[in-house]
Design a protein around this motif. Structure first.
Motif, PDB file in Angstrom:
ATOM      1  N   HIS A   1      -5.732 -19.762  75.810  1.00 16.14           N
ATOM      2  CA  HIS A   1      -7.131 -19.672  75.408  1.00 16.14           C
ATOM      3  C   HIS A   1      -8.012 -19.701  76.658  1.00 16.14           C
ATOM      4  N   ASP A   2      -9.184 -19.126  76.552  1.00 13.34           N
ATOM      5  CA  ASP A   2     -10.089 -19.038  77.703  1.00 13.34           C
ATOM      6  C   ASP A   2     -10.380 -20.409  78.313  1.00 13.34           C
ATOM      7  N   LYS A   3     -10.504 -21.420  77.480  1.00 12.94           N
ATOM      8  CA  LYS A   3     -10.848 -22.753  77.978  1.00 12.94           C
ATOM      9  C   LYS A   3      -9.719 -23.366  78.818  1.00 12.94           C
ATOM     10  N   GLU A   4      -8.528 -22.766  78.756  1.00 15.75           N
ATOM     11  CA  GLU A   4      -7.380 -23.296  79.503  1.00 15.75           C
ATOM     12  C   GLU A   4      -7.163 -22.573  80.832  1.00 15.75           C
ATOM     13  N   THR A   5      -8.083 -21.709  81.210  1.00 11.03           N
ATOM     14  CA  THR A   5      -7.896 -20.882  82.406  1.00 11.03           C
ATOM     15  C   THR A   5      -7.682 -21.711  83.665  1.00 11.03           C
ATOM     16  N   LYS A   6      -8.460 -22.761  83.827  1.00 13.34           N
ATOM     17  CA  LYS A   6      -8.314 -23.576  85.040  1.00 13.34           C
ATOM     18  C   LYS A   6      -6.982 -24.302  85.045  1.00 13.34           C
ATOM     19  N   LEU A   7      -6.582 -24.835  83.895  1.00 13.15           N
ATOM     20  CA  LEU A   7      -5.288 -25.511  83.817  1.00 13.15           C
ATOM     21  C   LEU A   7      -4.162 -24.537  84.111  1.00 13.15           C
ATOM     22  N   LEU A   8      -4.280 -23.309  83.607  1.00 15.70           N
ATOM     23  CA  LEU A   8      -3.287 -22.266  83.893  1.00 15.70           C
ATOM     24  C   LEU A   8      -3.159 -22.051  85.394  1.00 15.70           C
ATOM     25  N   ALA A   9      -4.297 -21.895  86.069  1.00 20.09           N
ATOM     26  CA  ALA A   9      -4.292 -21.664  87.512  1.00 20.09           C
ATOM     27  C   ALA A   9      -3.660 -22.836  88.251  1.00 20.09           C
ATOM     28  N   ARG A  10      -4.018 -24.048  87.871  1.00 24.56           N
ATOM     29  CA  ARG A  10      -3.476 -25.236  88.535  1.00 24.56           C
ATOM     30  C   ARG A  10      -1.961 -25.326  88.339  1.00 24.56           C
ATOM     31  N   CYS A  11      -1.496 -25.051  87.122  1.00 27.44           N
ATOM     32  CA  CYS A  11      -0.059 -25.098  86.847  1.00 27.44           C
ATOM     33  C   CYS A  11       0.703 -24.073  87.668  1.00 27.44           C
ATOM     34  N   HIS A  12       0.192 -22.852  87.710  1.00 29.73           N
ATOM     35  CA  HIS A  12       0.877 -21.809  88.474  1.00 29.73           C
ATOM     36  C   HIS A  12       0.902 -22.143  89.962  1.00 29.73           C
ATOM     37  N   VAL A  13      -0.209 -22.610  90.491  1.00 32.80           N
ATOM     38  CA  VAL A  13      -0.274 -22.904  91.925  1.00 32.80           C
ATOM     39  C   VAL A  13       0.638 -24.078  92.278  1.00 32.80           C
ATOM     40  N   GLN A  14       0.664 -25.115  91.450  1.00 34.89           N
ATOM     41  CA  GLN A  14       1.546 -26.246  91.733  1.00 34.89           C
ATOM     42  C   GLN A  14       3.014 -25.874  91.571  1.00 34.89           C
ATOM     43  N   ASN A  15       3.331 -25.060  90.569  1.00 31.90           N
ATOM     44  CA  ASN A  15       4.718 -24.600  90.413  1.00 31.90           C
ATOM     45  C   ASN A  15       5.134 -23.711  91.582  1.00 31.90           C
ATOM     46  N   ALA A  16       4.216 -22.874  92.061  1.00 33.13           N
ATOM     47  CA  ALA A  16       4.521 -22.009  93.200  1.00 33.13           C
ATOM     48  C   ALA A  16       4.783 -22.840  94.451  1.00 33.13           C
ATOM     49  N   ALA A  17       3.980 -23.873  94.660  1.00 34.10           N
ATOM     50  CA  ALA A  17       4.169 -24.743  95.821  1.00 34.10           C
ATOM     51  C   ALA A  17       5.523 -25.449  95.743  1.00 34.10           C
ATOM     52  N   GLU A  18       5.882 -25.913  94.543  1.00 34.11           N
ATOM     53  CA  GLU A  18       7.172 -26.587  94.359  1.00 34.11           C
ATOM     54  C   GLU A  18       8.330 -25.623  94.619  1.00 34.11           C
ATOM     55  N   TYR A  19       8.192 -24.399  94.144  1.00 35.75           N
ATOM     56  CA  TYR A  19       9.238 -23.388  94.350  1.00 35.75           C
ATOM     57  C   TYR A  19       9.398 -23.077  95.843  1.00 35.75           C
ATOM     58  N   LEU A  20       8.297 -22.883  96.548  1.00 33.96           N
ATOM     59  CA  LEU A  20       8.369 -22.605  97.985  1.00 33.96           C
ATOM     60  C   LEU A  20       9.001 -23.774  98.734  1.00 33.96           C
ATOM     61  N   ASP A  21       8.661 -24.979  98.329  1.00 32.37           N
ATOM     62  CA  ASP A  21       9.238 -26.166  98.952  1.00 32.37           C
ATOM     63  C   ASP A  21      10.746 -26.226  98.705  1.00 32.37           C
ATOM     64  N   PHE A  22      11.171 -25.774  97.518  1.00 34.67           N
ATOM     65  CA  PHE A  22      12.584 -25.801  97.140  1.00 34.67           C
ATOM     66  C   PHE A  22      13.411 -24.815  97.960  1.00 34.67           C
ATOM     67  N   ILE A  23      12.847 -23.635  98.266  1.00 38.31           N
ATOM     68  CA  ILE A  23      13.624 -22.588  98.943  1.00 38.31           C
ATOM     69  C   ILE A  23      13.298 -22.454 100.427  1.00 38.31           C
ATOM     70  N   LYS A  24      12.438 -23.313 100.959  1.00 39.48           N
ATOM     71  CA  LYS A  24      11.903 -23.072 102.302  1.00 39.48           C
ATOM     72  C   LYS A  24      12.954 -23.101 103.411  1.00 39.48           C
ATOM     73  N   GLU A  25      14.069 -23.816 103.192  1.00 38.72           N
ATOM     74  CA  GLU A  25      15.098 -23.872 104.229  1.00 38.72           C
ATOM     75  C   GLU A  25      15.796 -22.531 104.415  1.00 38.72           C
ATOM     76  N   ASN A  26      15.847 -21.721 103.353  1.00 34.50           N
ATOM     77  CA  ASN A  26      16.548 -20.429 103.424  1.00 34.50           C
ATOM     78  C   ASN A  26      15.676 -19.291 102.902  1.00 34.50           C
ATOM     79  N   ILE A  27      14.380 -19.446 102.986  1.00 32.88           N
ATOM     80  CA  ILE A  27      13.475 -18.451 102.418  1.00 32.88           C
ATOM     81  C   ILE A  27      13.544 -17.127 103.183  1.00 32.88           C
ATOM     82  N   LYS A  28      13.442 -16.043 102.432  1.00 31.41           N
ATOM     83  CA  LYS A  28      13.401 -14.711 103.030  1.00 31.41           C
ATOM     84  C   LYS A  28      11.973 -14.184 102.983  1.00 31.41           C
ATOM     85  N   THR A  29      11.674 -13.311 103.907  1.00 29.77           N
ATOM     86  CA  THR A  29      10.321 -12.781 104.002  1.00 29.77           C
ATOM     87  C   THR A  29       9.870 -12.151 102.700  1.00 29.77           C
TER      88      THR A  29
END
Length: 286
Positions: free
Chosen positions: A49-77
């Protein structure tokens, strides 16, 4: 206010320092850390729903940060570039001061002929064309592998090859509901059926629409299914410690389990026809 360029710096020059700075930046702009449950629930949602847009953005950004942290030792370009391209809209929503103008990548542009070519090459050559060996192709193909592993595990647990009612196959969503309600199976404490249902709905949504999902959500899907499909912890029962692919599931009496499954299916589908497997994927009392 002067523009910042954490995305662009890491995108154009992948170093440990630039990657760490990007992860820190993503965590900072996404606000107070959300719980794992919240991040997963919202990541796997297929309707917003439109009212959840900010929560959506926060969830995606935090999940992306966690994913990058998880793979950073062997990350590919290419992995980093895919994440940056995918996350840029959410970053722009949370921080208009960050430069995202350099992103020109469209993430779902492959024609059906390309997917068919991948299928042929996977089957006949066991690989795909070099130009398609990237996240934009392989992430989509990964969904089908995840779905296959989940369905195989659920059917194996139940010991069902297939079940039909009125000539129609009973789908995985129903079999998951049957599985999570079983009284005669002891599940590991790490098996979370609610999250498994989230993942299954999310898989169905993306597979039927042929949409490549964000890589950080694929990561979360694997994390959710790991304790159930690929448990690393043994089953500790009385004086036994058992390591097994199936240590997340334990049954004392298979006949009681079979009767319970059949009864539950017949409550939903009185005329159900069940073809049982010869062997059930479950730890058994010996």
């Amino acid at each position: 206010m002067e523009k910042t360029s954490f995305l662009k710096t890491a995108y154009t020059n992948l170093t440990n320092e630039n990657l760490d700075n990007l992860i820190y930046y993503l965590k900072k702009i996404s606000g107070k850390p959300l719980t794992v449950k919240c991040k997963r629930q919202n990541a796997f949602k297929i309707l917003w729903h439109d009212k959840e847009t900010k929560l959506l953005a926060r969830c995606h950004v935090q999940n992306a940060a966690e994913y990058l942290d998880f793979i950073k030792e062997n990350i590919k370009t290419e992995q980093l570039k895919t994440v940056v391209a995918d996350i840029s809209d959410y970053v722009q929503f949370l921080d208009s001061n960050e430069d995202t103008s350099f992103i020109l990548i469209s993430t779902n542009t492959q024609a059906s002929a390309v997917q068919f070519d991948n299928a042929k090459r996977l089957f006949y050559n066991h690989q795909i064309r070099e130009q398609y060996q990237n996240n934009y192709s392989t992430d989509l193909l990964t969904l089908y592998s995840i779905r296959l592993s989940l369905e195989s595990r659920v059917r194996g647990l139940l010991g069902i090859d297939y079940a039909k009612s009125s000539g129609k196959n009973i789908g995985l969503s129903t079999l998951i509901k049957i599985s999570k309600g079983l009284k005669s199976v002891q599940y590991s404490t790490e098996t979370d059926w609610i999250e498994i249902e989230w993942v299954n709905n999310w898989l169905n949504h993306h597979m039927h629409r042929h949409i490549r999902p964000y890589p950080w959500i694929i990561h979360q899907a694997l994390e959710v299914l790991k304790p159930f499909v690929d448990p690393k912890k043994p089953l500790i029962n009385s004086d036994r410690t058992i390591y097994s692919f199936y240590s997340a599931t334990y049954v004392i009496d298979e006949n009681i389990l079979k009767n319970e499954i059949e009864l539950n299916l017949k409550e939903l589908f009185p005329e159900v026809q069940i073809r049982w497997l010869n062997k059930r994927e479950i730890l058994k009392n010996k």
